[in-house]
Design a protein around this motif. Structure first.
Motif, mmCIF file in Angstrom:
data_model
loop_
_atom_site.group_PDB
_atom_site.id
_atom_site.type_symbol
_atom_site.label_atom_id
_atom_site.label_comp_id
_atom_site.label_asym_id
_atom_site.label_seq_id
_atom_site.Cartn_x
_atom_site.Cartn_y
_atom_site.Cartn_z
ATOM 1 N N MET A 69 0.843 -1.191 0.000
ATOM 2 C CA MET A 69 0.000 0.000 0.000
ATOM 3 C C MET A 69 0.881 1.245 0.000
ATOM 4 N N SER A 70 0.382 2.302 -0.617
ATOM 5 C CA SER A 70 1.159 3.526 -0.763
ATOM 6 C C SER A 70 1.169 4.384 0.486
ATOM 7 N N VAL A 97 -6.335 9.469 -0.320
ATOM 8 C CA VAL A 97 -7.053 9.682 -1.584
ATOM 9 C C VAL A 97 -7.133 11.186 -1.823
ATOM 10 N N TYR A 110 -3.529 11.069 -6.756
ATOM 11 C CA TYR A 110 -3.706 9.723 -6.222
ATOM 12 C C TYR A 110 -5.187 9.517 -5.917
ATOM 13 N N GLY A 143 -6.529 6.426 -4.877
ATOM 14 C CA GLY A 143 -6.734 5.260 -4.026
ATOM 15 C C GLY A 143 -6.479 3.968 -4.781
ATOM 16 N N ARG A 144 -6.395 2.866 -4.014
ATOM 17 C CA ARG A 144 -6.184 1.528 -4.584
ATOM 18 C C ARG A 144 -4.999 1.469 -5.544
ATOM 19 N N GLU A 145 -3.925 2.191 -5.163
ATOM 20 C CA GLU A 145 -2.690 2.201 -5.960
ATOM 21 C C GLU A 145 -2.901 2.738 -7.376
ATOM 22 N N GLN A 146 -3.846 3.664 -7.539
ATOM 23 C CA GLN A 146 -4.161 4.232 -8.849
ATOM 24 C C GLN A 146 -3.908 5.743 -8.848
ATOM 25 N N ARG A 156 -5.790 6.973 -16.241
ATOM 26 C CA ARG A 156 -5.610 6.317 -14.949
ATOM 27 C C ARG A 156 -4.588 5.207 -15.140
ATOM 28 N N ARG A 190 -1.581 2.575 -12.776
ATOM 29 C CA ARG A 190 -1.136 2.089 -11.466
ATOM 30 C C ARG A 190 -0.062 3.043 -10.936
#
Length: 184
Positions: free
Chosen positions: A1-2, A6, A23, A25-28, A47, A49
């Motif tokens: 996780m980063s 968010v 960023y 969320g969810r590494e996106q 979008r 990763r």
């Protein structure tokens, strides 16, 4: 996780510039970017990763003290622009995009710094050129106004008889204040 919240304005250092994204969320990340893997997809809002966005570089966060939009609104604004292909290095780049998502205004500190540096560089170059031209003009004027006496200390013979060169007295040449300028 980063570990990034968010809606964070993030950036990475690329060769010669900082690349910005939002960023979500969810590494996106949503960002304005060109090719990430050598495939020309043109410069579009897309979008990706987080790992694709960062390309292995350290990811940093830009603080927005009083954002106009909260995180959810910023992400929604970014999603609205997915697929947009109106990229402009000076007017609509990745930093403009993220600032617009969060603050509601397109701005880029990198562009401001670069254009200011360019303007200052041009101004400095113009001043240097003007100073050089003035020095040559003054030197040439002094050389022409010094009269038609022979060049100091035998320099006339070194240039050849009747070389068509006006002379500056030996004091001017020896001091280095007046360049030895040939004037036809």
């Amino acid at each position: 996780m980063s570990g990034f919240p968010v809606g964070s304005h993030i950036y990475v250092t690329r060769m010669g510039y900082l690349h910005h994204g939002l960023y979500i969320g969810r590494e996106q990340v949503i960002h304005y970017g060109g090719s990430d893997h050598g495939v020309d997809e043109s410069d579009r809002v897309r979008r990706v990763r987080l790992s694709t966005f960062s390309r292995g570089a350290a990811v940093h966060v830009v603080a927005h003290d009083n954002p106009r939009y909260n995180a959810a609104e910023s992400v929604a604004r970014a999603r609205e622009r997915l697929g947009e292909d109106e990229y402009s290095l000076l007017l609509n780049n990745c930093e403009h995009f993220v600032n617009w998502c969060i603050e509601g205004e397109s701005s880029s500190a990198q562009v401001k710094v670069a254009t200011t540096a360019a303007v200052l560089g041009v101004a400095q170059a113009a001043r240097s050129l003007a100073a050089r031209e003035a020095a040559v003009a003054v030197g040439g004027q002094l050389a022409r106004s010094a009269g038609s006496s022979a060049l100091a200390s035998g320099m006339g013979s070194a240039l050849g008889a009747g070389g068509g060169v006006s002379s500056v007295g030996s004091a001017g040449l020896a001091s280095g204040l007046v360049p030895a300028v040939a004037v036809a």
